[in-house]
Write a protein that holds these residues in place. Structure first.
Motif, PDB file in Angstrom:
ATOM      1  N   ILE A 150      91.433 -53.795  43.754  1.00 16.48           N
ATOM      2  CA  ILE A 150      91.276 -52.888  44.892  1.00 16.48           C
ATOM      3  C   ILE A 150      92.511 -52.005  44.979  1.00 16.48           C
ATOM      4  O   ILE A 150      93.640 -52.477  44.808  1.00 16.48           O
ATOM      5  CB  ILE A 150      91.119 -53.667  46.211  1.00 16.48           C
ATOM      6  CG1 ILE A 150      89.770 -54.368  46.282  1.00 16.48           C
ATOM      7  CG2 ILE A 150      91.260 -52.722  47.412  1.00 16.48           C
ATOM      8  CD1 ILE A 150      89.584 -55.189  47.540  1.00 16.48           C
ATOM      9  N   ARG A 196      77.513 -53.481  46.130  1.00 15.88           N
ATOM     10  CA  ARG A 196      77.201 -52.337  46.988  1.00 15.88           C
ATOM     11  C   ARG A 196      75.890 -52.524  47.756  1.00 15.88           C
ATOM     12  O   ARG A 196      75.712 -51.980  48.843  1.00 15.88           O
ATOM     13  CB  ARG A 196      77.140 -51.062  46.152  1.00 15.88           C
ATOM     14  CG  ARG A 196      78.511 -50.600  45.658  1.00 15.88           C
ATOM     15  CD  ARG A 196      78.448 -49.160  45.181  1.00 15.88           C
ATOM     16  NE  ARG A 196      78.009 -48.249  46.230  1.00 15.88           N
ATOM     17  CZ  ARG A 196      78.787 -47.763  47.190  1.00 15.88           C
ATOM     18  NH1 ARG A 196      80.054 -48.121  47.255  1.00 15.88           N
ATOM     19  NH2 ARG A 196      78.293 -46.923  48.097  1.00 15.88           N
ATOM     20  N   GLU A 240      84.657 -50.627  51.807  1.00 16.48           N
ATOM     21  CA  GLU A 240      85.394 -49.623  51.046  1.00 16.48           C
ATOM     22  C   GLU A 240      86.364 -48.838  51.924  1.00 16.48           C
ATOM     23  O   GLU A 240      87.437 -48.427  51.465  1.00 16.48           O
ATOM     24  CB  GLU A 240      84.408 -48.677  50.356  1.00 16.48           C
ATOM     25  CG  GLU A 240      83.628 -49.367  49.240  1.00 16.48           C
ATOM     26  CD  GLU A 240      82.531 -48.487  48.657  1.00 16.48           C
ATOM     27  OE1 GLU A 240      82.407 -47.325  49.094  1.00 16.48           O
ATOM     28  OE2 GLU A 240      81.806 -48.967  47.761  1.00 16.48           O
ATOM     29  N   PRO A 243      89.079 -52.412  53.448  1.00 14.88           N
ATOM     30  CA  PRO A 243      89.031 -53.682  52.720  1.00 14.88           C
ATOM     31  C   PRO A 243      90.001 -54.695  53.318  1.00 14.88           C
ATOM     32  O   PRO A 243      91.011 -54.311  53.923  1.00 14.88           O
ATOM     33  CB  PRO A 243      89.466 -53.282  51.304  1.00 14.88           C
ATOM     34  CG  PRO A 243      90.324 -52.075  51.509  1.00 14.88           C
ATOM     35  CD  PRO A 243      89.694 -51.333  52.647  1.00 14.88           C
TER      36      PRO A 243
END
Length: 344
Positions: A150, A196, A240, A243
Motif C-alpha cells: 500500500i 475490489r 482506497e 486504508p
C-alpha cells in the motif's frame, strides 16, 4: 547485525548489481556516477551500523541514526528515476520541538516526560524519503513473503509526532511499553481479505482496538464486536481512500519468520507513515536524545530516578537496529518483483 540481511545489502555496494536493480525497477540504465553515489551511501551505512553494534550505549543511538540516514539515502537514490545526490535536499528533514524547554530543570523530571517529546517534519532527507518511497508499506498477511503493498498519502510537512505516538504504535515494544503505559494504539490481525468486488474485511483482537475503533468508524469502516474479536469491513472505495495503518512485528515474528500483522490508529487520527518511516522517526528521536541531551541519556542508562522508560528505549534501539535494514531489503525486492509482474 543480522549477517544474512547485511549480506543481501552488500549488493547495494556493488556497482554492477546496483545497475541491474535500477534497470529492473525503472527500465533504464543507471549511470556510473549515480551507481557510485548509491554504493557510497550503502558502504557508509554498513560502517555506521557496525560501529554502533560495537559501541557503548552512550553513543550507540546516534551512530545507528546515521546508519539509518545513510541507508535511506542509498534506497532513495535507487528508487528515484532521475537525479542524484545534487537533487536531494540538505538537512535531516526533521527537527525537535521545544526539547530544551521540556528537558530543562531537574533531570529526573525530564526523564519522566520523554514520551511527550515531539519532532516536526520539514524540508530535508526525511521528507524526500517519504516521497521517494511513496510512503509505501509491504504487507505480510500470513507468510514471510510480501503479500501486497500500500502507498499511503504523503503527509504534509509540518506534522508533529511524539515519542509516545511512535512507541504506542510499535508492536515489538509491547513487553516493556505495556508495563509503563496503557496507550497501546494497535491490535493484532487474526484474518484479513480484500478485493475490489467484496471490499475489505479484517478480524482483529478487541482488547486494544476498543480504544481507537471510533477513529475507523469516522473513516467509514463498519465494526461488529463479538466477544474478544472485532470485525472491520468497508467497500473498496473507502479502503482506497482511507486504508488502515498497518504495522508489523519484525523482531518478534510468528514461527521466527512471519512478521505479525497489526492495525494501528492513524497519527493524530488522520495521517499515516509506513513502517519504514515509523522506524526512521524512532531512530531520529533516540539519536537526537543521545546527541544533544547526554546528561539525560546517561542518567537513563545508569538507572537514576525517572528511568522507567529505559527498558522500552533499550528495546526500541534493538528494534531499529534489527528491523530497518530488513525493511530496506524487503522494499527493494518487492519493487523489483512488482515491476517484473507488470512487464510480463
Amino acid at each position: 547485525m543480522d549477517q544474512e540481511i547485511w549480506q543481501q545489502l552488500l549488493s547495494l555496494e556493488s556497482r554492477d548489481v546496483t545497475q541491474q536493480w535500477f534497470s529492473k525497477i525503472h527500465g533504464r540504465r543507471l549511470s556510473v556516477r549515480r551507481a557510485k553515489e548509491i554504493n557510497a551511501a550503502a558502504k557508509q551505512s554498513r560502517e555506521f551500523f557496525r560501529n554502533a553494534s560495537n559501541s557503548n550505549y552512550s553513543v550507540r543511538p546516534l551512530l545507528t541514526y546515521y546508519g539509518v540516514a545513510s541507508l535511506s539515502r542509498a534506497l532513495l537514490l535507487l528508487l528515484r528515476r532521475e537525479g542524484g545526490e545534487e537533487g536531494l535536499k540538505s538537512g535531516h528533514g526533521l527537527t525537535t520541538v521545544n526539547w530544551n524547554e521540556q528537558l530543562s530543570g531537574d533531570t529526573s523530571v525530564g526523564l519522566k516526560s520523554l514520551l511527550n517529546l515531539k519532532v516536526k517534519t520539514c524540508s530535508g532527507l526525511f521528507s524526500d524519503f517519504v516521497k521517494g518511497t511513496n510512503n509505501r508499506i509491504s504487507i505480510h498477511v500470513s507468510s514471510s513473503a510480501v503479500d501486497w503493498s500500500i502507498n499511503y498519502k504523503v503527509p504534509n510537512e509540518g506534522n508533529q509526532v511524539s515519542l509516545g505516538d511512535l512507541f504506542s504504535r510499535i508492536p515489538d515494544l509491547f513487553k516493556d511499553y505495556s508495563n509503563i503505559s496503557s496507550e497501546i494504539r494497535y491490535t493484532s490481525v487474526n484474518e484479513m481479505s480484500y478485493d475490489r468486488q467484496n471490499g475489505f474485511k479484517a478480524k482483529v483482537h478487541h482488547e486494544h482496538f476498543e480504544y481507537f475503533k471510533n477513529v475507523y468508524q469516522d473513516m467509514g469502516y463498519k465494526i461488529d464486536d463479538q466477544g474478544q474479536w472485532s470485525t472491520l469491513t468497508c467497500d473498496a472505495s473507502t479502503f482506497e481512500q482511507n486504508p488502515p495503518l498497518f504495522v508489523h512485528s519484525y523482531v518478534q515474528k510468528i514461527f521466527g519468520t512471519i512478521p505479525n500483522l497489526n492495525i494501528a490508529e492513524p497519527f493524530s487520527r488522520k495521517f499515516a507513515y509506513s513502517q519504514l518511516c515509523i522506524t526512521y522517526l524512532t531512530a531520529y528521536c533516540l539519536g537526537m536524545l543521545a546527541r544533544y541531551f547526554p546528561t539525560h541519556w546517561i542518567s537513563l542508562i545508569q538507572g537514576e530516578s525517572g528511568d522507567a522508560l529505559w527498558p522500552t528505549i533499550n528495546r526500541a534501539q534493538q528494534f531499529v537496529e534489527n528491523s530497518y535494514p530488513e525493511l530496506v531489503v524487503e522494499m527493494i525486492f518487492d519493487m523489483i518483483k512488482e515491476k517484473e509482474i507488470k512487464n510480463k
